[in-house]
Structure formats: C-alpha cells, structure tokens
Design an enzyme around this catalytic site. Sequence first.
Site, mmCIF file in Angstrom:
data_model
loop_
_atom_site.group_PDB
_atom_site.id
_atom_site.type_symbol
_atom_site.label_atom_id
_atom_site.label_comp_id
_atom_site.label_asym_id
_atom_site.label_seq_id
_atom_site.Cartn_x
_atom_site.Cartn_y
_atom_site.Cartn_z
ATOM 1 N N ARG A 224 0.888 -1.184 0.032
ATOM 2 C CA ARG A 224 -0.036 0.173 0.588
ATOM 3 C C ARG A 224 0.664 1.153 -0.185
ATOM 4 O O ARG A 224 0.867 2.455 -0.658
ATOM 5 C CB ARG A 224 -1.233 -0.280 0.985
ATOM 6 C CG ARG A 224 -1.680 -1.111 1.007
ATOM 7 C CD ARG A 224 -2.463 -0.997 2.607
ATOM 8 N NE ARG A 224 -4.130 -2.295 2.722
ATOM 9 C CZ ARG A 224 -4.229 -2.689 3.708
ATOM 10 N NH1 ARG A 224 -3.324 -2.483 4.793
ATOM 11 N NH2 ARG A 224 -4.896 -4.085 3.170
ATOM 12 N N PHE A 240 -11.513 -5.417 -5.790
ATOM 13 C CA PHE A 240 -11.228 -6.466 -4.663
ATOM 14 C C PHE A 240 -10.877 -5.371 -3.258
ATOM 15 O O PHE A 240 -10.017 -5.821 -2.569
ATOM 16 C CB PHE A 240 -10.352 -7.375 -4.734
ATOM 17 C CG PHE A 240 -10.564 -7.426 -6.159
ATOM 18 C CD1 PHE A 240 -11.769 -8.578 -5.713
ATOM 19 C CD2 PHE A 240 -9.752 -7.795 -7.366
ATOM 20 C CE1 PHE A 240 -11.608 -9.867 -7.266
ATOM 21 C CE2 PHE A 240 -9.985 -8.802 -8.317
ATOM 22 C CZ PHE A 240 -11.457 -9.688 -8.536
ATOM 23 N N ASP A 262 -16.407 -3.240 -4.526
ATOM 24 C CA ASP A 262 -15.505 -5.140 -3.850
ATOM 25 C C ASP A 262 -17.327 -4.913 -4.233
ATOM 26 O O ASP A 262 -18.344 -4.604 -4.024
ATOM 27 C CB ASP A 262 -15.563 -4.541 -2.553
ATOM 28 C CG ASP A 262 -15.063 -6.122 -1.786
ATOM 29 O OD1 ASP A 262 -13.890 -6.413 -1.514
ATOM 30 O OD2 ASP A 262 -15.728 -7.008 -1.111
ATOM 31 N N ALA A 292 -16.262 -7.722 -10.080
ATOM 32 C CA ALA A 292 -15.198 -7.372 -10.053
ATOM 33 C C ALA A 292 -15.540 -7.355 -11.637
ATOM 34 O O ALA A 292 -15.115 -6.564 -12.709
ATOM 35 C CB ALA A 292 -13.807 -8.013 -9.911
ATOM 36 N N ASP A 312 -5.998 -7.045 -6.661
ATOM 37 C CA ASP A 312 -5.923 -7.481 -5.348
ATOM 38 C C ASP A 312 -6.867 -8.671 -4.988
ATOM 39 O O ASP A 312 -8.311 -8.761 -3.585
ATOM 40 C CB ASP A 312 -5.824 -6.740 -3.685
ATOM 41 C CG ASP A 312 -5.286 -7.800 -2.531
ATOM 42 O OD1 ASP A 312 -4.885 -8.839 -2.264
ATOM 43 O OD2 ASP A 312 -5.493 -6.914 -1.677
ATOM 44 N N CYS A 352 -2.753 -13.959 -3.538
ATOM 45 C CA CYS A 352 -2.253 -14.283 -1.843
ATOM 46 C C CYS A 352 -2.829 -16.662 -1.709
ATOM 47 O O CYS A 352 -3.130 -16.420 -0.922
ATOM 48 C CB CYS A 352 -3.752 -14.098 -1.572
ATOM 49 S SG CYS A 352 -4.981 -14.140 -1.843
HETATM 50 N N1 SAH Z 1 -7.474 -5.414 -0.801
HETATM 51 C C1 SAH Z 1 -8.014 -5.336 -0.174
HETATM 52 C C2 SAH Z 1 -7.877 -7.002 0.500
HETATM 53 C C3 SAH Z 1 -8.525 -7.853 -0.236
HETATM 54 S S1 SAH Z 1 -9.595 -9.202 0.322
HETATM 55 C C4 SAH Z 1 -7.093 -4.582 1.300
HETATM 56 O O1 SAH Z 1 -5.990 -4.465 0.539
HETATM 57 O O2 SAH Z 1 -7.524 -4.977 2.465
HETATM 58 C C5 SAH Z 1 -10.648 -9.887 -1.813
HETATM 59 C C6 SAH Z 1 -11.909 -8.951 -1.363
HETATM 60 O O3 SAH Z 1 -12.217 -9.378 -2.826
HETATM 61 C C7 SAH Z 1 -12.884 -9.369 -0.331
HETATM 62 O O4 SAH Z 1 -13.067 -7.858 -0.033
HETATM 63 C C8 SAH Z 1 -14.198 -9.249 -1.179
HETATM 64 O O5 SAH Z 1 -15.348 -9.041 -0.614
HETATM 65 C C9 SAH Z 1 -14.036 -9.101 -2.738
HETATM 66 N N2 SAH Z 1 -14.271 -10.180 -4.166
HETATM 67 C C10 SAH Z 1 -14.417 -11.494 -3.756
HETATM 68 N N3 SAH Z 1 -15.001 -12.335 -5.542
HETATM 69 C C11 SAH Z 1 -15.206 -9.985 -5.457
HETATM 70 C C12 SAH Z 1 -16.179 -10.715 -7.419
HETATM 71 N N4 SAH Z 1 -16.220 -11.297 -8.127
HETATM 72 N N5 SAH Z 1 -15.991 -8.773 -7.091
HETATM 73 C C13 SAH Z 1 -15.045 -7.779 -6.670
HETATM 74 N N6 SAH Z 1 -14.976 -8.277 -4.949
HETATM 75 C C14 SAH Z 1 -15.099 -9.557 -5.124
#
Ligand code: SAH
Length: 408
Positions: A224, A240, A262, A292, A312, A352
């Site tokens: 970040r 995400f 998200d 997404a 992410d 991840c």
């Molecule tokens: N970048 C974040 C962590 C991401 S965790 C940080 O820095 O804290 C992954 C995230 O993706 C979750 O919040 C989940 O709700 C979201 N997610 C899962 N499937 C998704 C989709 N199809 N489209 C958008 N978001 C999604």
Amino acid sequence: MTTIYLKPHKEESVKRFHPWVFSGAIARVVLDADHQAAAPEEGELVCVRSATNEVLGVGHWQVGSIAVRILAFGEETLPKDFWKERIRAAYRVREAIGLVRNLNDTYRLVHGEGDWLPGLIVDVYADTAVVQAHSVGMHMHRMEIAKAIIAEVPQVKNVYYKSDDTLPFKAPIEGDKIGYLRHNDTSLRHDNEEFWSTENGLSFRIDWLRGQKTGFFVDQRENRALVERYAKDKDVLNMFCYTGGFSLYALRGGAKTVDSVDISQKAIDLVNINVAKNFPNATNHTAIAADAFEYLSKQKEAGKTYDLIILDPPAFAKHRDAVKNALRGYQRINAKAIEMIRKGGLLFTFSCSQAVDKEAFRLAVFSAAAQVGRKVRILHQLHQPQDHPINIYHPEGEYLKGLVLYVE
Ligand code: SAH
C-alpha cells in the site's frame, strides 16, 4: 505422553527443522500407560522419536496427512514457559523491524510456522489481539496463548479468539471457537462500532466480529505504501478493495480520483467510513459495490480508463487441484484490467493463493498482457511483509506475490 516412532531415515526433515511430520513417515504409535483412548486424540501433545529412539521434538497430534506439527525441536515435553517465550520472541522481531511505533499499532504478531508456532495466527490492532487457531492443538492451548500475549505485549489488553472458520471442521472440539479470551476494556468501543487501529498513520475501523479473516488484511501494508508513492495526480481503481487499504494510501499520495470496488456492501460501507475518518473533505473518492468482472466490462464499454489499477482478489485457488482454474481466473481478470490502463499507466496485481507459485502467476499475467496486445514491463516484484516471515525450512509459508507492471 504418547510417543511417535518414525520409520528409519524419516527423521531427516525434522532434523532440518521442518515442522511437519507426515503420517507416511510414522512406523508406530506408542500410547502411554494411562492413555484414555485407543489412539492419540487430535490436539494432544506427542513426543516424536527416530527409529533409533533419538528424541526429535514435541508437537501437536493431528488427524490427516500432517500427523504432527512440531512445537519444540529436540525436546521431549513442552519446556516451562514455552508460550511466553515464543510470544516474547515474536514480539521482539516486530519491535526490531520497527513496526511497534506511534503511528503504527497494526501488525501480525504470530505468523504460524514463520514464528515457530505452527497452526497459530495472531494479529494486533491497537490494544486488542485477534487469535486464530488452525489446529486443534492450538485451540486446546488458547488460554495459555492469551495469557502469554497479555504478559508479553505491552500494548495488548484484550484477546479475541476467532477460529470458527479456521479449525478442521470434522475435529471434535470442546469449548467456544469464538469470543473474548481476555477482555480488560469494557468500554463500548468493543462492540467494534468505534474501534480504530493505525497503519502507517492512517486510521482503519477494524471489525473482527463481522469482518473477513481477523478483520483486516495486515499483509498489504508495504505494498500500500508503494501505491502511495506512485499515486500523485492519477486516476486510481482499487479493485477488491475490502476496507479500502490501498484507497487511503492513494488518497494520501495525492491521487486525482480513487474508485474503490468490492462485491460486498459491508466492505463498501467500511471503505466509506475509513475515507470519511481520514479525509473528511475528500470529494474525489467513490466506493462501488459490484462484481469485479462485471464492473470492468461495463466500464470498458463506457470508454473509462485509469492510470493506476490495483487488483487484489481473494485466493482463486484454495487447493492444489484448483490451480488450473485459478490461473485462468488470474489471466481473465488481469486482461480486463490491462485493457483499461492508459498508455504509461501502472498495474499492481496480486495473488494470495499459496498453491499458485510466483512463476505460474507471472505467466498468467503475461498471457493476459499478450491476449490484449499490450506491452508490459515489470517494475517491482512484491511479496508478503516482514511481519509474515517465511520459515526457510517451511517454504509453504510463502503465499503473497505481486507485480507492478508498466503498461505501454
Ligand atoms: N485489497 C484488500 C483485501 C482484498 S480481500 C485490502 O487491502 O484490504 C478480497 C476482497 O475481494 C474481499 O473483500 C471480497 O469481498 C472481494 N471479492 C470477492 N469476490 C469478488 C468479486 N467477484 N468482485 C469484487 N470483489 C470481490
């Protein structure tokens, strides 16, 4: 105590400090005389010995292909003050690397095998530690662990236990998997409505009661900060976004606009709360609850482009057999993002999934670039931060990887 004898020559990996003993390496199990059950019980402490009776270590017994997770090498029983000493050692590392300071009270205190505590995760948020057990043995020791954290980590006054999603679901488990183990602060903020933690000077509301994992993704702190360095005057998309970690750093870095996306409305609510707390006058941030893939397709149709995109996603592959599909997913989402990046823009892209290695991920991202006919170069190769140490004898602990691409 129950003794586990290994087959001849199977002691090699334990002697090289690999903390797992696989069931295939076991020659026989000798229960102690007053053992209640006919076999070791999941979570009980066992002593591991070589075929020649040499003591290799003491660890937690598990049902499954990993039969023992070693806690103390070369010991027959757990040393006195074991938990306190391990927690103290873990805390010392975080102090030594400068994570415990005024403007940062958010960090991972214990990263499983990386801190010689296989099966245990502890994240610290201001005065509260959130503990996750991934093994029944750690669950059984949860009270001692909580006591050790309170004794050894000066800032921590409360310990919350959150293992409802992490314990092996078939195991017979006694006691609560969720709730406070220590709660010395009875103020209202522990209903999480007003609980704030600080990462690199930015405030985040942490909701370990209802949030994902321990409530926050502690592992993206350094990445970040890199976004902050590159965000000036840019139109940024944080895909995400969860609680908006990357978004806040981009805003502090002087981004022109930041869109946070998200699929979870709860996450989007938290992003808005976090932005309002840190940048009360910001008019250049938009948070959108959307899928997404759909969001990127729609925006592309509308002709939208960005200077900097962060991808992410959650782990696309939770197991080895899902890797192929996961790679297809990474290629698809990256292709969609690369298409929307302006000439000379940047993509921060992450995986991840522990089961997807660096090379495979890189190949998926490059296939994505080729698919959409854009030239890309790697500027940075990113990984998990220093409070998620990788035990050199346990390379399985490496999971987060990322690339920063310059897109022509
Ligand atoms: N970048 C974040 C962590 C991401 S965790 C940080 O820095 O804290 C992954 C995230 O993706 C979750 O919040 C989940 O709700 C979201 N997610 C899962 N499937 C998704 C989709 N199809 N489209 C958008 N978001 C999604």
